[in-house]
Structures are given as structure tokens and as C-alpha cells.
Scaffold this motif. Structure first.
Motif, PDB file in Angstrom:
ATOM      1  N   ASP A  66      52.058  35.701  34.240  1.00  0.00           N
ATOM      2  CA  ASP A  66      50.965  36.538  34.735  1.00  0.00           C
ATOM      3  C   ASP A  66      50.756  36.237  36.215  1.00  0.00           C
ATOM      4  O   ASP A  66      50.413  35.110  36.586  1.00  0.00           O
ATOM      5  N   LEU A  67      50.945  37.238  37.061  1.00  0.00           N
ATOM      6  CA  LEU A  67      50.847  37.067  38.514  1.00  0.00           C
ATOM      7  C   LEU A  67      49.493  37.497  39.068  1.00  0.00           C
ATOM      8  O   LEU A  67      49.280  37.441  40.280  1.00  0.00           O
ATOM      9  N   ARG A  68      48.580  37.893  38.205  1.00  0.00           N
ATOM     10  CA  ARG A  68      47.301  38.399  38.694  1.00  0.00           C
ATOM     11  C   ARG A  68      46.500  37.300  39.390  1.00  0.00           C
ATOM     12  O   ARG A  68      46.556  36.137  39.008  1.00  0.00           O
ATOM     13  N   MET A  69      45.755  37.728  40.402  1.00  0.00           N
ATOM     14  CA  MET A  69      45.014  36.787  41.246  1.00  0.00           C
ATOM     15  C   MET A  69      43.598  37.311  41.450  1.00  0.00           C
ATOM     16  O   MET A  69      43.336  38.064  42.384  1.00  0.00           O
ATOM     17  N   PRO A  70      42.677  36.928  40.572  1.00  0.00           N
ATOM     18  CA  PRO A  70      41.309  37.443  40.706  1.00  0.00           C
ATOM     19  C   PRO A  70      40.602  36.826  41.906  1.00  0.00           C
ATOM     20  O   PRO A  70      41.003  35.797  42.436  1.00  0.00           O
ATOM     21  N   GLY A  71      39.545  37.495  42.314  1.00  0.00           N
ATOM     22  CA  GLY A  71      38.691  36.943  43.365  1.00  0.00           C
ATOM     23  C   GLY A  71      39.129  37.257  44.779  1.00  0.00           C
ATOM     24  O   GLY A  71      38.635  36.666  45.728  1.00  0.00           O
ATOM     25  N   THR A  72      40.047  38.210  44.957  1.00  0.00           N
ATOM     26  CA  THR A  72      40.505  38.518  46.314  1.00  0.00           C
ATOM     27  C   THR A  72      39.670  39.618  46.975  1.00  0.00           C
ATOM     28  O   THR A  72      39.826  39.873  48.157  1.00  0.00           O
ATOM     29  N   ASN A  73      38.820  40.281  46.220  1.00  0.00           N
ATOM     30  CA  ASN A  73      38.035  41.424  46.706  1.00  0.00           C
ATOM     31  C   ASN A  73      38.906  42.592  47.157  1.00  0.00           C
ATOM     32  O   ASN A  73      38.479  43.430  47.916  1.00  0.00           O
ATOM     33  N   ASP A  74      40.138  42.620  46.702  1.00  0.00           N
ATOM     34  CA  ASP A  74      41.045  43.730  46.979  1.00  0.00           C
ATOM     35  C   ASP A  74      41.099  44.577  45.712  1.00  0.00           C
ATOM     36  O   ASP A  74      41.873  44.312  44.803  1.00  0.00           O
ATOM     37  N   LEU A  75      40.243  45.582  45.649  1.00  0.00           N
ATOM     38  CA  LEU A  75      40.127  46.384  44.442  1.00  0.00           C
ATOM     39  C   LEU A  75      41.258  47.391  44.276  1.00  0.00           C
ATOM     40  O   LEU A  75      41.358  48.043  43.246  1.00  0.00           O
ATOM     41  N   VAL A  76      42.128  47.507  45.281  1.00  0.00           N
ATOM     42  CA  VAL A  76      43.268  48.419  45.168  1.00  0.00           C
ATOM     43  C   VAL A  76      44.478  47.672  44.620  1.00  0.00           C
ATOM     44  O   VAL A  76      45.043  48.046  43.607  1.00  0.00           O
ATOM     45  N   LEU A  77      44.894  46.599  45.284  1.00  0.00           N
ATOM     46  CA  LEU A  77      46.099  45.874  44.877  1.00  0.00           C
ATOM     47  C   LEU A  77      45.832  44.759  43.881  1.00  0.00           C
ATOM     48  O   LEU A  77      46.678  44.445  43.051  1.00  0.00           O
ATOM     49  N   ASN A  78      44.668  44.111  43.961  1.00  0.00           N
ATOM     50  CA  ASN A  78      44.340  42.988  43.072  1.00  0.00           C
ATOM     51  C   ASN A  78      42.966  43.200  42.429  1.00  0.00           C
ATOM     52  O   ASN A  78      42.042  42.446  42.695  1.00  0.00           O
ATOM     53  N   PRO A  79      42.823  44.196  41.572  1.00  0.00           N
ATOM     54  CA  PRO A  79      41.498  44.470  41.009  1.00  0.00           C
ATOM     55  C   PRO A  79      41.129  43.620  39.792  1.00  0.00           C
ATOM     56  O   PRO A  79      40.235  43.968  39.033  1.00  0.00           O
ATOM     57  N   GLU A  80      41.819  42.491  39.612  1.00  0.00           N
ATOM     58  CA  GLU A  80      41.628  41.691  38.412  1.00  0.00           C
ATOM     59  C   GLU A  80      40.257  41.010  38.365  1.00  0.00           C
ATOM     60  O   GLU A  80      39.692  40.672  39.393  1.00  0.00           O
ATOM     61  N   PRO A  82      38.312  37.700  36.108  1.00  0.00           N
ATOM     62  CA  PRO A  82      38.682  36.547  35.273  1.00  0.00           C
ATOM     63  C   PRO A  82      38.631  36.805  33.768  1.00  0.00           C
ATOM     64  O   PRO A  82      39.475  36.314  33.031  1.00  0.00           O
ATOM     65  N   GLY A  83      37.672  37.590  33.306  1.00  0.00           N
ATOM     66  CA  GLY A  83      37.557  37.850  31.871  1.00  0.00           C
ATOM     67  C   GLY A  83      38.795  38.520  31.297  1.00  0.00           C
ATOM     68  O   GLY A  83      39.185  38.254  30.156  1.00  0.00           O
ATOM     69  N   GLU A  84      39.438  39.394  32.092  1.00  0.00           N
ATOM     70  CA  GLU A  84      40.654  40.068  31.631  1.00  0.00           C
ATOM     71  C   GLU A  84      41.801  39.078  31.470  1.00  0.00           C
ATOM     72  O   GLU A  84      42.585  39.182  30.531  1.00  0.00           O
ATOM     73  N   GLU A  88      43.725  38.050  27.844  1.00  0.00           N
ATOM     74  CA  GLU A  88      45.176  38.063  27.633  1.00  0.00           C
ATOM     75  C   GLU A  88      45.654  36.698  27.155  1.00  0.00           C
ATOM     76  O   GLU A  88      46.438  36.600  26.218  1.00  0.00           O
ATOM     77  N   LYS A  89      45.190  35.656  27.804  1.00  0.00           N
ATOM     78  CA  LYS A  89      45.604  34.298  27.434  1.00  0.00           C
ATOM     79  C   LYS A  89      45.251  34.005  25.975  1.00  0.00           C
ATOM     80  O   LYS A  89      46.056  33.445  25.226  1.00  0.00           O
ATOM     81  N   THR A  90      44.077  34.415  25.553  1.00  0.00           N
ATOM     82  CA  THR A  90      43.640  34.228  24.171  1.00  0.00           C
ATOM     83  C   THR A  90      44.519  35.024  23.207  1.00  0.00           C
ATOM     84  O   THR A  90      44.933  34.517  22.166  1.00  0.00           O
TER      85      THR A  90
END
Length: 195
Positions: A66-80, A82-84, A88-90
Motif C-alpha cells: 500500500d503506497l498511500r500517504m495520508p495527511g499530505t493535504n493533496d486532495l487530488v493525488l493523495n486524498p487518503e 487514515p481510517g481507509e 484495508e489493513k483489517t
């Protein structure tokens, strides 16, 4: 309006509808899932937690990167959010026998990302591997290209061309950060041969 103009108009409309339907299917139904190397490496966007098990079963996936990186405030490229990621991990933990690796990455990886990625991919017990980011069209494609360079002896240009959906107007074009990164990337074997 002439008959010829109507036919041209309807043809253009038909092509546009096909493209829209393909986009909707790829993004919302198939989650941009794509085979990179049959039986070894796949890439995708986010697969909803309740659908992950079916992909794991169908493609015999043993590891998810999983390459997602939450917390970047980039809602276009990194809209992740933490709950999502946790959902997935669960979901993956409930499947059993599947490794979940988090390797949060910007659109262009750093040295730490590459070190984590190659450590995962060096371990043959991790295969088949699913590499994914949010959309499946940026980071997942970047790492798929890096996989091809590192493990399948693709040239940088062949790997870069393999992730470009269009001939032009791609985020992997010449002059773009991702395109230039792939063009300049030095594989571990290339670096070792220069020592």
C-alpha cells in the motif's frame, strides 16, 4: 443538418460514451486493476475492503504493498484518510496468509521508499504481489515501472513507456517529475557495476 454531419456527430458521441464507460469501469468497478507480470505482480487503485478477498483469491496474491500517504493535504493525488488505510489493513488481516506492507510514498519515491520496496520484492515468498495507491494511475504505476527495471531488466525508457496510458499528456511524459525520475533511475545492478 446533413446526413453526413449527423453520422459524424453520432460517431463522436459514441466514441465519447465508450471512453466515459471505460473510465467509470476502470475507476469504480475494476479499481484500475492491471497485470504487470502474470502470476507475479499486479497493480491497482484502492479496492474496497469487502472486495479485497476476491482479488486475493482470484490472483493468488500473497502480499499487498500500500503506497498511500495520508495527511499530505493533496486532495487530488493523495486524498487518503487514515481510517481507509486501517480498514484495508483489517480486511487483509482477516484473509490470513496475506502480508500487508505499508510504504507511504509521494508521487516520486525517495530512497527510503525504494529500500522498503526492494526489500519486499527481493523476498520470493511475498509473490504474487499487488502494488496499489489511491487511483492506481500514479504511484502504483511508478512502482510497477521500478519493478520492471529492477527485476525484469527493462530499460528505463521501456518501463516508462509501459506506464503511459497516452502517447502524450501523461504524468510520465518528458519534463514531468515522474517521467524524469524514471529516465534517471539507476537500478541496484547498474549502481553495483559502477563500483
Amino acid at each position: 443538418m446533413s446526413k453526413k454531419a449527423k453520422i459524424i456527430g453520432l460517431s463522436i458521441f459514441g466514441v465519447l460514451m465508450i471512453l466515459v464507460c471505460k473510465y467509470v469501469y476502470d475507476m469504480n468497478i475494476n479499481h484500475n486493476f492491471e497485470t504487470i507480470t502474470e502470476g507475479k505482480v499486479y497493480k491497482s487503485g484502492v479496492i474496497p475492503p469487502d472486495q479485497i478477498a476476491s482479488y486475493v483469491k482470484e490472483y493468488h496474491i500473497k502480499s499487498i504493498v500500500d503506497l498511500r500517504m495520508p495527511g499530505t493535504n493533496d486532495l487530488v493525488l493523495n486524498p487518503e484518510i487514515p481510517g481507509e488505510l486501517q480498514a484495508e489493513k483489517t480486511a487483509v488481516a482477516k484473509i490470513g496468509g496475506v502480508n500487508y506492507f505499508s510504504n507511504p510514498s509521494e508521487q516520486v519515491p525517495n530512497k527510503e521508499n525504494i529500500a522498503v520496496f526492494t526489500k519486499i520484492m527481493d523476498n520470493k515468498d511475498n509473490y504474487p504481489v499487488l502494488i496499489h495507491c489511491y487511483h492506481g494511475t500514479g504511484r502504483a504505476e511508478m512502482y510497477a515501472a521500478l519493478y520492471r527495471i529492477e527485476y525484469e531488466s527493462f530499460t528505463n525508457e521501456a518501463a516508462r513507456q509501459g506506464v503511459r496510458t497516452l502517447i502524450t499528456f501523461s504524468s510520465f511524459d518528458d519534463g514531468t517529475p515522474k517521467g524524469e525520475y524514471l529516465k534517471a533511475y539507476k537500478s541496484r545492478s547498474e549502481l553495483a557495476s559502477k563500483q
